[in-house]
Design a protein around this motif. Structure first.
Motif, PDB file in Angstrom:
ATOM      1  N   PHE A 139      24.731  -3.944  -8.855  1.00 54.54           N
ATOM      2  CA  PHE A 139      24.440  -5.344  -9.111  1.00 54.54           C
ATOM      3  C   PHE A 139      23.319  -5.859  -8.202  1.00 54.54           C
ATOM      4  N   TYR A 140      23.220  -5.290  -7.019  1.00 55.16           N
ATOM      5  CA  TYR A 140      22.084  -5.637  -6.163  1.00 55.16           C
ATOM      6  C   TYR A 140      20.773  -5.161  -6.808  1.00 55.16           C
ATOM      7  N   LEU A 141      20.763  -3.893  -7.249  1.00 50.04           N
ATOM      8  CA  LEU A 141      19.518  -3.337  -7.800  1.00 50.04           C
ATOM      9  C   LEU A 141      19.133  -3.973  -9.134  1.00 50.04           C
ATOM     10  N   LEU A 142      20.144  -4.378  -9.912  1.00 55.13           N
ATOM     11  CA  LEU A 142      19.806  -5.078 -11.164  1.00 55.13           C
ATOM     12  C   LEU A 142      18.924  -6.290 -10.859  1.00 55.13           C
ATOM     13  N   GLN A 143      19.229  -6.956  -9.765  1.00 58.51           N
ATOM     14  CA  GLN A 143      18.507  -8.183  -9.432  1.00 58.51           C
ATOM     15  C   GLN A 143      17.127  -7.920  -8.835  1.00 58.51           C
ATOM     16  N   VAL A 144      17.002  -6.890  -8.005  1.00 56.93           N
ATOM     17  CA  VAL A 144      15.693  -6.678  -7.361  1.00 56.93           C
ATOM     18  C   VAL A 144      14.764  -5.774  -8.175  1.00 56.93           C
ATOM     19  N   SER A 145      15.330  -5.002  -9.120  1.00 59.54           N
ATOM     20  CA  SER A 145      14.494  -4.009  -9.810  1.00 59.54           C
ATOM     21  C   SER A 145      13.375  -4.595 -10.681  1.00 59.54           C
ATOM     22  N   PRO A 146      13.455  -5.836 -11.149  1.00 56.41           N
ATOM     23  CA  PRO A 146      12.277  -6.329 -11.880  1.00 56.41           C
ATOM     24  C   PRO A 146      10.980  -6.247 -11.069  1.00 56.41           C
ATOM     25  N   SER A 147      11.106  -6.305  -9.733  1.00 55.21           N
ATOM     26  CA  SER A 147       9.894  -6.257  -8.902  1.00 55.21           C
ATOM     27  C   SER A 147       9.244  -4.868  -8.909  1.00 55.21           C
ATOM     28  N   PHE A 148      10.005  -3.835  -9.291  1.00 55.07           N
ATOM     29  CA  PHE A 148       9.467  -2.470  -9.172  1.00 55.07           C
ATOM     30  C   PHE A 148       8.222  -2.261 -10.042  1.00 55.07           C
ATOM     31  N   SER A 149       8.218  -2.886 -11.224  1.00 54.57           N
ATOM     32  CA  SER A 149       7.048  -2.702 -12.102  1.00 54.57           C
ATOM     33  C   SER A 149       6.086  -3.887 -11.994  1.00 54.57           C
ATOM     34  N   LEU A 150       6.206  -4.637 -10.893  1.00 53.96           N
ATOM     35  CA  LEU A 150       5.224  -5.694 -10.594  1.00 53.96           C
ATOM     36  C   LEU A 150       4.390  -5.296  -9.382  1.00 53.96           C
ATOM     37  N   ARG A 151       5.093  -4.867  -8.306  1.00 53.27           N
ATOM     38  CA  ARG A 151       4.402  -4.543  -7.057  1.00 53.27           C
ATOM     39  C   ARG A 151       3.470  -3.345  -7.253  1.00 53.27           C
ATOM     40  N   GLY A 152       2.320  -3.428  -6.590  1.00 56.72           N
ATOM     41  CA  GLY A 152       1.367  -2.314  -6.651  1.00 56.72           C
ATOM     42  C   GLY A 152       0.689  -2.157  -7.996  1.00 56.72           C
ATOM     43  N   GLY A 153       0.694  -3.221  -8.810  1.00 55.32           N
ATOM     44  CA  GLY A 153       0.086  -3.147 -10.150  1.00 55.32           C
ATOM     45  C   GLY A 153       1.164  -3.244 -11.207  1.00 55.32           C
ATOM     46  N   THR A 154       1.073  -4.240 -12.091  1.00 54.19           N
ATOM     47  CA  THR A 154       2.119  -4.413 -13.106  1.00 54.19           C
ATOM     48  C   THR A 154       2.082  -3.265 -14.108  1.00 54.19           C
ATOM     49  N   ARG A 155       3.199  -3.139 -14.823  1.00 53.31           N
ATOM     50  CA  ARG A 155       3.277  -2.087 -15.850  1.00 53.31           C
ATOM     51  C   ARG A 155       2.113  -2.203 -16.829  1.00 53.31           C
ATOM     52  N   GLU A 211      -1.444   5.014  -2.964  1.00 49.86           N
ATOM     53  CA  GLU A 211      -0.430   3.974  -3.033  1.00 49.86           C
ATOM     54  C   GLU A 211       0.441   4.122  -4.264  1.00 49.86           C
ATOM     55  N   ARG A 212      -0.104   4.695  -5.316  1.00 50.32           N
ATOM     56  CA  ARG A 212       0.605   4.674  -6.591  1.00 50.32           C
ATOM     57  C   ARG A 212       1.520   5.854  -6.815  1.00 50.32           C
ATOM     58  N   SER A 213       1.257   6.971  -6.173  1.00 51.49           N
ATOM     59  CA  SER A 213       1.981   8.181  -6.556  1.00 51.49           C
ATOM     60  C   SER A 213       3.000   8.614  -5.525  1.00 51.49           C
ATOM     61  N   GLY A 214       3.182   7.827  -4.474  1.00 51.31           N
ATOM     62  CA  GLY A 214       4.101   8.214  -3.420  1.00 51.31           C
ATOM     63  C   GLY A 214       5.538   8.235  -3.902  1.00 51.31           C
ATOM     64  N   PRO A 215       6.423   8.881  -3.129  1.00 53.95           N
ATOM     65  CA  PRO A 215       7.824   8.966  -3.550  1.00 53.95           C
ATOM     66  C   PRO A 215       8.524   7.611  -3.592  1.00 53.95           C
ATOM     67  N   GLU A 216       7.931   6.576  -2.981  1.00 55.32           N
ATOM     68  CA  GLU A 216       8.548   5.240  -3.061  1.00 55.32           C
ATOM     69  C   GLU A 216       8.458   4.676  -4.473  1.00 55.32           C
ATOM     70  N   ARG A 217       7.668   5.317  -5.344  1.00 54.77           N
ATOM     71  CA  ARG A 217       7.550   4.809  -6.706  1.00 54.77           C
ATOM     72  C   ARG A 217       8.652   5.327  -7.620  1.00 54.77           C
ATOM     73  N   TYR A 218       9.481   6.238  -7.145  1.00 56.75           N
ATOM     74  CA  TYR A 218      10.598   6.657  -8.001  1.00 56.75           C
ATOM     75  C   TYR A 218      11.939   6.693  -7.288  1.00 56.75           C
ATOM     76  N   LEU A 219      11.930   6.509  -5.962  1.00 56.43           N
ATOM     77  CA  LEU A 219      13.173   6.678  -5.200  1.00 56.43           C
ATOM     78  C   LEU A 219      13.875   5.368  -4.828  1.00 56.43           C
ATOM     79  N   SER A 220      13.364   4.218  -5.277  1.00 54.41           N
ATOM     80  CA  SER A 220      13.935   2.941  -4.821  1.00 54.41           C
ATOM     81  C   SER A 220      15.413   2.777  -5.201  1.00 54.41           C
ATOM     82  N   SER A 221      15.847   3.444  -6.284  1.00 57.60           N
ATOM     83  CA  SER A 221      17.250   3.338  -6.712  1.00 57.60           C
ATOM     84  C   SER A 221      18.027   4.629  -6.465  1.00 57.60           C
ATOM     85  N   MET A 222      17.473   5.534  -5.668  1.00 58.66           N
ATOM     86  CA  MET A 222      18.133   6.825  -5.460  1.00 58.66           C
ATOM     87  C   MET A 222      19.546   6.661  -4.902  1.00 58.66           C
ATOM     88  N   VAL A 223      19.743   5.679  -4.030  1.00 54.42           N
ATOM     89  CA  VAL A 223      21.071   5.493  -3.435  1.00 54.42           C
ATOM     90  C   VAL A 223      22.101   5.165  -4.526  1.00 54.42           C
TER      91      VAL A 223
END
Lengths: 378, 243
Positions: free
Chosen positions: A348-364, A247-259
């Motif tokens: 501006f969309y990603l600025l708002q949702v990106s705080p969740s990236f280091s919460l989901r699947g285990g906080t930083r 769950e932790r090392s998949g490409p979804e852990r670094y590609l969420s802002s690739m677009v």
């Protein structure tokens, strides 16, 4: 000391063909709007999931007997990194394909496997994970939802929260306390709970952008048959934490802002600003490194190893990267320019949702604590 | 790891550890020559070691790990590419990347060892969450630099490594900042002394970050490469390089 041993990933010979297949499918059925392509593994689109199922791109590594396709782990890796890089709407089936299906195949009894696994592989059954509770977030062992025996049945009472995709899911795999009076990691079990069981109520939680992706789920005397118990009674903690590397090392852990990175490159093509080119260079170097790290962990997992420390590092670095992209883009782009509209909308969309990236699947903080333990620090 | 590479590592590791930051060409150069290390990349037919780029990575990284004061990587590279050429600059950037990767791992090992031993407030420093979180961040950066170095070596083995060397040197350069900062912070005053073994690593790290392309140089080059290729070519280009 060398904490992360990289190896040459032996990319499958079928990779170029698989990539072409995915790219064509996304071009035909994916999202056009770049904003909707951002953070795409939370975007549910059941029709798209069904298309993937029909194309044989779900349950890729599972036995044919259960609707799978018996492809290799790395072939699956190729497919998911292509989907994520293209911003495909994979949210509906993501959890089911990544972990619920494999968990059912590994630990499920025959009834559970027959009931759910082939449907997941067809892209028709979606799953959610019942871990967090109102009093149980990072401190997961404080779970209070209970399962008690009643004859041969189990009866579930309690509540889960922050449950992503519960409103589009067909079943939940929930971690609950099955032994009255038990403490912490002891006495927990996993149950497969069909979402249409009487007594299950899903209430939406609206996120800060106004979107509905996660939920509260209530269990009021939810009656389940004996075979709803997944794996071993009392072994829930071990079972739930066993596949975290996956769950932790998949490409979804670094590609969420690739677009957004890609839109930045597109903007830089016309803006002719050396500062933007420099930022592109810095972010490209990071993407290249993270892909190498994530794929290297995938290769080890495919061999049956459990590179837990490496996997956790990928999550920490990857989350920081996908969070940094919108911040750095905001700081660098000249928003007065008329041709900056698309990059601005995504940013501006990603600025708002990106705080969740280091919460989901285990906080930083939890993740860094795990790395520290891996270094021998506690 | 291949057998010859393991042999190479078993030979280089204790030797570089012994020579370390005090090595001089006058005194120790002959020992490196005797072992044939400067000819690492030359074909066996020409009296060389016949090593490949993964072998070079192993030696460069160990030279960094032990802060070897003799610039053995430069001696090795000089035998494959003429100084002043574009190829020489790129290969030296690769060498410095690998040295940074090694030195970061060594500094991390020193730091972890130190905080587990040093007691304050009645417990080892390593028990404090603030210290743990800093070192976890450092470990991630060291890991990234090491992976970048491996990725560049693999690309050199495949042939064209222009993109990968640029990305790897840039990524390693960036890791130097966190690595040197955290290593010194957790060591406190002792790490700032001439006597203690941290400065041979951190001072080299700062030097190698500047040499053969600093952050600005490589981010401009890499960024221009990516922008010129266009947004729609980025991901297909990245995957095609490894497929």
């Amino acid at each position: 000391m060398q904490t992360f041993v990289t190896e040459a990933v032996d990319w499958p010979g079928t990779a170029p063909d698989l990539r072409e297949q995915v790219r064509a499918l996304v071009a035909a059925h994916g999202e056009r709007d770049p904003v909707r392509r951002a953070n795409c593994w939370t975007k549910a689109n059941p029709q798209f999931s069904k298309k993937l199922g029909e194309a044989g791109l779900l349950g890729m590594t599972w036995p044919k007997e259960y609707g799978g396709h018996e492809r290799s782990q790395l072939e699956r890796y190729v497919v998911i990194e292509e989907l994520l890089a293209a911003g495909a709407p994979v949210g509906a089936h993501w959890i089911a394909d990544r972990q619920s299906g494999p968990l059912l195949l590994r630990l499920g009894n025959e009834e559970l496997k027959r009931r759910w696994v082939p449907e997941i592989a067809r892209g028709e059954a979606f799953a959610c994970i019942g871990l967090s509770e109102p009093g149980s977030g990072s401190d997961l062992a404080s779970v209070r939802t209970t399962a008690r025996r009643d004859g041969s049945d189990w009866v579930i009472d309690g509540q889960k929260v922050w449950t992503s995709g519960a409103h589009v899911s067909h079943f939940m795999i929930a971690l609950v306390r099955s032994e009255a009076g038990s403490e912490r990691q002891q006495g927990l079990s996993q149950f497969v709970i069909p979402m249409d069981t009487p007594g299950v109520t899903v209430k939406p939680i609206t996120d800060l952008t106004g979107a509905h992706e996660f939920n509260e789920v209530f269990f009021d005397a939810v009656r389940l048959p004996a075979h709803a118990l997944l794996g071993e009674e009392g072994a829930g903690w071990k079972q739930a934490t066993a596949e975290l590397s996956l769950e932790r090392s998949g490409p979804e852990r670094y590609l969420s802002s690739m677009v957004l990175f890609l839109e930045l490159v597109r903007h830089a093509e016309t803006a002719q600003d050396p500062a933007l080119a420099e930022l592109v260079g810095r972010l490209a170097a990071e993407a290249w490194t993270l892909r190498l790290m994530s794929a290297s962990v995938a290769a080890k997992l495919a061999r049956g190893e459990d590179p837990a420390l490496e996997a956790t590092m990928v999550k920490d670095l990857g989350n920081s990267y996908e969070q940094a992209i919108p911040q750095l883009v905001q700081a660098a782009v000249d928003w007065e320019r008329i041709d900056a509209q698309v990059v601005q909308a995504v940013c501006f969309y990603l600025l708002q949702v990106s705080p969740s990236f280091s919460l989901r699947g285990g906080t930083r903080e939890i993740v860094k604590g795990i790395i520290a333990r891996g270094l021998g620090l506690r | 790891m291949s057998d010859t590479r393991r042999m190479l590592a078993e030979m280089a590791d204790p030797l570089f550890a012994e020579l370390g930051a005090d090595a001089t060409m006058d005194r120790d150069g002959a020992r490196l020559e005797q072992l044939g290390l400067p000819a690492l990349l030359m074909p066996e037919a020409d009296g060389g070691f016949g090593g490949d780029w993964m072998d070079a990575l192993t030696v460069f990284r160990l030279a960094g790990y032990h802060a070897l004061a003799i610039d053995l990587p430069a001696m090795i590279v000089a035998k494959t590419a003429g100084e002043g050429t574009e190829a020489h600059f790129a290969l030296m950037a690769f060498a410095r990347t690998a040295q940074i990767a090694g030195a970061l791992d060594a500094a991390l090992a020193l730091s972890v060892g130190y905080v587990n031993e040093r007691q304050q407030f009645g417990r080892p420093l390593g028990k404090f969450q603030a210290v743990q979180q800093s070192l976890a961040g450092f470990a991630c950066e060291a890991a990234a630099a090491n992976c970048a170095a491996v990725g560049a070596a693999q690309a050199l083995e495949r042939g064209d490594a222009g993109f990968e060397i640029a990305a790897a040197k840039l990524r390693a350069n960036r890791a130097v900042e966190v690595g040197t900062t955290v290593a010194h912070q957790v060591h406190g005053a002792i790490g700032f002394t001439h006597e203690y073994g941290l400065h041979p690593l951190t001072r080299r790290l700062w030097q190698w970050r500047s040499e053969y392309g600093n952050d600005a140089y490589w981010s401009k080059r890499l960024g221009t490469m990516v922008v010129d290729a266009g947004a729609d070519s980025f991901w297909p280009g990245l995957t095609a390089r490894t497929d």
